[in-house]
Design a protein around this motif. Structure first.
Motif, PDB file in Angstrom:
ATOM      1  N   ARG A  83       0.831  -1.213   0.000  1.00 25.13           N
ATOM      2  CA  ARG A  83       0.000   0.000   0.000  1.00 25.13           C
ATOM      3  C   ARG A  83       0.863   1.261   0.000  1.00 25.13           C
ATOM      4  NH1 ARG A  83      -2.822  -2.945   3.775  1.00 25.13           N
ATOM      5  NH2 ARG A  83      -2.016  -1.645   5.461  1.00 25.13           N
ATOM      6  N   TYR A  84       1.988   1.230   0.719  1.00 25.89           N
ATOM      7  CA  TYR A  84       2.870   2.396   0.742  1.00 25.89           C
ATOM      8  C   TYR A  84       3.377   2.696  -0.666  1.00 25.89           C
ATOM      9  CZ  TYR A  84       6.576   5.628   1.793  1.00 25.89           C
ATOM     10  OH  TYR A  84       7.376   6.744   1.810  1.00 25.89           O
ATOM     11  N   ILE A  85       3.795   1.655  -1.386  1.00 26.03           N
ATOM     12  CA  ILE A  85       4.309   1.842  -2.749  1.00 26.03           C
ATOM     13  C   ILE A  85       3.193   2.352  -3.662  1.00 26.03           C
ATOM     14  CG2 ILE A  85       5.173   0.586  -4.768  1.00 26.03           C
ATOM     15  CD1 ILE A  85       6.864  -1.091  -2.789  1.00 26.03           C
ATOM     16  N   GLU A  86       1.986   1.827  -3.501  1.00 21.90           N
ATOM     17  CA  GLU A  86       0.864   2.292  -4.324  1.00 21.90           C
ATOM     18  C   GLU A  86       0.553   3.764  -4.065  1.00 21.90           C
ATOM     19  OE1 GLU A  86      -2.258  -0.443  -3.340  1.00 21.90           O
ATOM     20  OE2 GLU A  86      -1.342  -2.073  -4.490  1.00 21.90           O
ATOM     21  N   LYS A  87       0.651   4.204  -2.819  1.00 19.34           N
ATOM     22  CA  LYS A  87       0.336   5.591  -2.453  1.00 19.34           C
ATOM     23  C   LYS A  87       1.484   6.554  -2.736  1.00 19.34           C
ATOM     24  CE  LYS A  87      -2.909   4.436   1.207  1.00 19.34           C
ATOM     25  NZ  LYS A  87      -3.171   4.489   2.652  1.00 19.34           N
ATOM     26  N   ASN A  88       2.669   6.019  -2.948  1.00 22.80           N
ATOM     27  CA  ASN A  88       3.863   6.833  -3.185  1.00 22.80           C
ATOM     28  C   ASN A  88       4.492   6.383  -4.498  1.00 22.80           C
ATOM     29  OD1 ASN A  88       4.324   8.394  -0.445  1.00 22.80           O
ATOM     30  ND2 ASN A  88       3.643   6.330   0.054  1.00 22.80           N
ATOM     31  N   PRO A  89       3.969   6.884  -5.617  1.00 18.69           N
ATOM     32  CA  PRO A  89       4.400   6.399  -6.936  1.00 18.69           C
ATOM     33  C   PRO A  89       5.915   6.477  -7.162  1.00 18.69           C
ATOM     34  CG  PRO A  89       2.521   7.867  -7.129  1.00 18.69           C
ATOM     35  CD  PRO A  89       2.949   7.908  -5.697  1.00 18.69           C
ATOM     36  N   GLU A  90       6.588   7.425  -6.507  1.00 22.53           N
ATOM     37  CA  GLU A  90       8.047   7.508  -6.681  1.00 22.53           C
ATOM     38  C   GLU A  90       8.744   6.254  -6.182  1.00 22.53           C
ATOM     39  OE1 GLU A  90       7.036   9.279  -2.672  1.00 22.53           O
ATOM     40  OE2 GLU A  90       6.182   9.361  -4.670  1.00 22.53           O
ATOM     41  N   SER A  91       8.064   5.454  -5.347  1.00 21.45           N
ATOM     42  CA  SER A  91       8.636   4.198  -4.857  1.00 21.45           C
ATOM     43  C   SER A  91       8.341   3.031  -5.791  1.00 21.45           C
ATOM     44  CB  SER A  91       8.069   3.881  -3.472  1.00 21.45           C
ATOM     45  OG  SER A  91       8.377   4.908  -2.565  1.00 21.45           O
ATOM     46  N   ALA A  92       7.422   3.224  -6.733  1.00 21.87           N
ATOM     47  CA  ALA A  92       6.973   2.129  -7.595  1.00 21.87           C
ATOM     48  C   ALA A  92       8.096   1.558  -8.444  1.00 21.87           C
ATOM     49  CB  ALA A  92       5.827   2.588  -8.476  1.00 21.87           C
ATOM     50  N   GLU A  93       9.077   2.372  -8.778  1.00 21.14           N
ATOM     51  CA  GLU A  93      10.187   1.866  -9.609  1.00 21.14           C
ATOM     52  C   GLU A  93      10.960   0.760  -8.921  1.00 21.14           C
ATOM     53  OE1 GLU A  93      13.722   4.989  -8.472  1.00 21.14           O
ATOM     54  OE2 GLU A  93      12.205   5.638  -9.880  1.00 21.14           O
ATOM     55  N   LEU A  94      10.820   0.619  -7.622  1.00 18.65           N
ATOM     56  CA  LEU A  94      11.546  -0.415  -6.892  1.00 18.65           C
ATOM     57  C   LEU A  94      10.858  -1.764  -6.960  1.00 18.65           C
ATOM     58  CD1 LEU A  94      12.321   1.686  -3.699  1.00 18.65           C
ATOM     59  CD2 LEU A  94      13.922   1.100  -5.512  1.00 18.65           C
ATOM     60  N   ALA A  95       9.538  -1.738  -7.099  1.00 22.22           N
ATOM     61  CA  ALA A  95       8.780  -2.999  -7.017  1.00 22.22           C
ATOM     62  C   ALA A  95       8.813  -3.748  -8.339  1.00 22.22           C
ATOM     63  CB  ALA A  95       7.347  -2.705  -6.610  1.00 22.22           C
TER      64      ALA A  95
END
Length: 95
Positions: A83-95
């Motif tokens: 959920r954190y990654i979904e709410k913080n798109p700048e983190s999505a590149e990690l997943a």
């Protein structure tokens, strides 16, 4: 929460987790395991007496920053991390 300087995130390599401390007391942790260039986060916990302060988010933000600096990808097996990654798109590149 008391003074702003009283909260810190650290990595405990022996325990395989990131921890968030409030006034030097471990308030929560996020377990992790590394394999094949991927860091899996299976579990995130914040003690109930520390709940509602945004501590888990602060801890995961730092854990993802460190993971990115180390050149690892993220597998968010924990629903909070997902959920954190979904709410913080700048983190999505990690997943």
């Amino acid at each position: 929460m008391s003074a702003a300087g009283s909260v810190q995130v650290r990595r405990d390599l022996a325990a395989g987790r990131f921890e968030i401390l409030v006034d030097d007391v471990v308030a929560g942790y996020a377990d992790f395991a590394d394999a094949d260039g991927v860091r899996t986060f299976p579990h995130t916990v914040v003690a109930s007496e520390f709940g509602g302060r945004g501590l888990a988010g602060r801890m995961i933000e730092e854990a993802l920053r460190v993971t990115h600096e180390e050149g690892l990808r993220v597998r968010p097996a924990c629903s909070f991390v997902q959920r954190y990654i979904e709410k913080n798109p700048e983190s999505a590149e990690l997943a």
